[in-house]
Design an enzyme around this catalytic site. Structure first.
Site, mmCIF file in Angstrom:
data_model
loop_
_atom_site.group_PDB
_atom_site.id
_atom_site.type_symbol
_atom_site.label_atom_id
_atom_site.label_comp_id
_atom_site.label_asym_id
_atom_site.label_seq_id
_atom_site.Cartn_x
_atom_site.Cartn_y
_atom_site.Cartn_z
ATOM 1 N N GLY A 181 108.198 -14.067 64.355
ATOM 2 C CA GLY A 181 108.321 -12.671 63.946
ATOM 3 C C GLY A 181 108.640 -12.347 62.499
ATOM 4 N N GLY A 183 107.055 -13.175 59.681
ATOM 5 C CA GLY A 183 105.948 -13.295 58.722
ATOM 6 C C GLY A 183 105.524 -11.984 58.079
ATOM 7 C CB CYS A 186 104.242 -11.550 61.677
ATOM 8 S SG CYS A 186 104.974 -11.658 63.288
HETATM 9 P P1 5GP Z 1 104.805 -15.390 55.472
HETATM 10 O O1 5GP Z 1 105.109 -16.547 54.558
HETATM 11 O O2 5GP Z 1 103.530 -14.715 55.116
HETATM 12 O O3 5GP Z 1 105.959 -14.450 55.599
HETATM 13 O O4 5GP Z 1 104.639 -16.011 56.934
HETATM 14 C C1 5GP Z 1 103.628 -16.944 57.222
HETATM 15 C C2 5GP Z 1 103.673 -17.267 58.709
HETATM 16 O O5 5GP Z 1 103.414 -16.102 59.504
HETATM 17 C C3 5GP Z 1 102.612 -18.230 59.187
HETATM 18 O O6 5GP Z 1 102.876 -19.551 58.840
HETATM 19 C C4 5GP Z 1 102.616 -17.987 60.685
HETATM 20 O O7 5GP Z 1 103.653 -18.693 61.333
HETATM 21 C C5 5GP Z 1 102.930 -16.507 60.773
HETATM 22 N N1 5GP Z 1 101.715 -15.740 61.087
HETATM 23 C C6 5GP Z 1 100.506 -15.792 60.484
HETATM 24 N N2 5GP Z 1 99.644 -14.910 61.027
HETATM 25 C C7 5GP Z 1 100.308 -14.279 62.004
HETATM 26 C C8 5GP Z 1 99.953 -13.265 62.951
HETATM 27 O O8 5GP Z 1 98.844 -12.733 62.986
HETATM 28 N N3 5GP Z 1 100.931 -12.892 63.831
HETATM 29 C C9 5GP Z 1 102.172 -13.464 63.825
HETATM 30 N N4 5GP Z 1 103.051 -13.073 64.745
HETATM 31 N N5 5GP Z 1 102.542 -14.386 62.926
HETATM 32 C C10 5GP Z 1 101.632 -14.803 62.042
#
Ligand code: 5GP
Length: 345
Positions: A181, A183, A186
Site C-alpha cells: 500500500g 507505493g 498504488c
Molecule cells: P514507489 O517507489 O513508487 O513508491 O513504490 C514502488 C512499488 O509500488 C513497487 O515496487 C510495487 O511493490 C508497488 N506497486 C507498483 N505498481 C502497483 C500497483 O499498481 N498497485 C499496487 N498496490 N502497488 C504497486
C-alpha cells in the site's frame, strides 16, 4: 473483531536524531554491503538499492545504467524470451550481478522463468512478486523454485508482518519483499482499506527476517532520499524504488509533449493502464489497484541515483555511520509532526 492500539509509523512520522561523529565528509561513507544469503549460500556485494520491477522502471536500459553505480534492477516480467536472449548476449557477468528476474506464480510464469534462467548461468536473483503475499500459493511456489533452482537468491513478497516473513523464509526465500500500500502509484489502501505504514512494516519484518538469517527489501513509499535513508535506518537490507526512478531516459515509457514540456506516463502494475496493455483490460471480478500519472521527463537516471545515494551518505555522516551496514545501529528516530518547510512550495 480486534483493534491493535500501538501506533504504526510511516516515513513522514519520524526524523533521524543527529549524533556526534568523527566523520567529516560524506565521501568517507561506504554504501556497499556484502551479503551471504541464507539458502542459496550465494554472496553479493553492491549498493543495496533496487529499481522496481515495474515496466516503466525496471528496464534493461535501467539495469545497464544503474549497474555502473553498483545498484540493482529488478527487470519487469513483461519482456519476451527473445528480448531476454538479446539482452543477455551483450550482458557480462558484472552487469548480471545487479539484475533480478521477476516472475508471477502461475505455471506459465514458472515455464518462462525456467527458460530465462537457462539462457545464462550468471543470473543470480529471482524476484517472485505478487500483490498479496499472504496467499498459500506463494509459499508453495517459493518451495518449488527453491527446489528447482537451489543456487539462486530468491526474493518473495509482498508482505508486511513478521509471521509471513518467517513463513516465506522457511519456505526457501533468502529475501522477503515488504510493503503493501505505500507505493506512489498504488491505490490498494483506498480500494481495499488494507495496508501497513511502511516504516513500521520494515522495522517489524526486518526483525523477524534477521532472526532467521533472512533479509528484507523495503519496497515502496520512498518519496525522497531521506525516506530511503529512513528505510535503511529502520532495518531494511535493500530498498526498492519505483516512482523515484521513473520518468528517465532509461525508464521505458513514451515521452509525450504538452505545451512545449516533456512528460512520461507512469502507472502502477495493477492499474487499468497496465491491465489494458498486458491482460486485455481490467477483468470484471477485480478493481484496478494502481493509478496512472504523467511525470515531468527527468533526463538521465545517473543524476537522480547520485542524488539519492548522496543523500543517504549524508544521513550516515549525521549519525556517525561510516558504513551503511552501521546505519540501523546508529539510528534513533524521533517522532515528529512536521517534515520540511513548504513555504516556497
Ligand atoms: P514507489 O517507489 O513508487 O513508491 O513504490 C514502488 C512499488 O509500488 C513497487 O515496487 C510495487 O511493490 C508497488 N506497486 C507498483 N505498481 C502497483 C500497483 O499498481 N498497485 C499496487 N498496490 N502497488 C504497486
Amino acid at each position: 473483531m480486534r483493534i491493535e492500539n500501538d501506533l504504526k509509523l510511516g516515513f513522514s512520522d519520524v526524523l533521524f536524531r543527529p549524533k556526534r561523529s568523527t566523520l567529516n565528509s560524506r565521501s568517507q561513507v561506504e554504501l556497499t554491503r556484502d551479503f551471504t544469503f541464507k539458502h542459496s549460500g550465494s554472496q553479493w556485494s553492491g549498493v543495496p538499492v533496487i529499481a522496481a520491477n515495474m515496466d516503466s522502471v525496471g528496464s534493461f536500459a535501467m539495469a545497464q545504467a544503474l549497474a555502473e553505480h553498483q545498484v540493482m534492477t529488478a527487470i519487469h516480467k513483461h519482456y519476451s524470451i527473445a528480448e531476454w536472449a538479446s539482452f543477455l548476449e551483450s550482458a557480462d557477468e558484472k552487469l548480471l550481478n545487479y539484475v533480478m528476474v521477476s516472475t508471477g506464480t502461475s505455471e506459465r510464469d514458472f515455464q518462462k522463468l525456467t527458460e530465462i534462467l537457462q539462457l545464462s548461468s550468471h543470473i543470480k536473483f529471482v524476484c517472485i512478486d505478487i500483490a498479496n503475499g499472504y496467499s498459500e500459493h506463494l509459499v508453495e511456489f517459493v518451495q518449488k523454485v527453491r527446489e528447482t533452482f537451489s543456487d539462486k537468491v530468491i526474493t518473495a513478497g509482498n508482505v508486511v508482518t513478521g509471521d509471513m516473513v518467517e513463513e516465506l523464509i522457511l519456505a526457501g526465500a533468502d529475501i522477503v519483499k515488504v510493503g503493501i500500500g505505500p507505493g506512489s502509484v498504488c491505490t490498494t489502501r483506498v480500494k481495499t482499506g488494507v495496508g501497513y505504514p511502511q516504516l513500521s512494516a520494515i522495522i517489524e519484518c526486518g526483525d523477524a527476517a534477521h532472526g532467521l538469517g533472512g533479509r528484507i527489501i523495503g519496497d515502496g513509499g520512498c518519496t525522497c532520499a531521506g525516506d530511503v535513508a529512513k528505510a535503511f535506518g529502520g532495518g531494511a537490507d535493500f530498498v526498492m524504488l519505483g516512482g523515484l526512478l521513473a520518468g528517465h531516459d532509461q525508464s521505458g515509457g513514451d515521452i509525450v509533449e504538452k505545451n512545449g514540456q516533456k512528460f512520461v506516463h507512469f502507472y502502477g502494475m495493477s492499474s487499468a493502464s497496465a491491465m489494458k496493455k498486458y491482460a486485455g483490460g481490467v477483468a470484471n471480478y477485480r478493481a484496478a489497484e494502481g493509478k496512472t500519472v504523467l511525470l515531468p521527463y527527468r533526463g538521465s537516471v545517473h543524476n537522480t541515483i547520485e542524488d539519492i545515494l548522496g543523500g543517504v551518505r549524508s544521513t550516515c555522516t549525521y549519525v556517525g555511520a561510516a558504513k551503511l551496514k552501521e546505519l540501523t545501529k546508529r539510528t534513533t528516530f524521533i517522532r515528529v509532526q512536521e517534515q520540511e518547510n513548504t513555504i516556497f512550495g
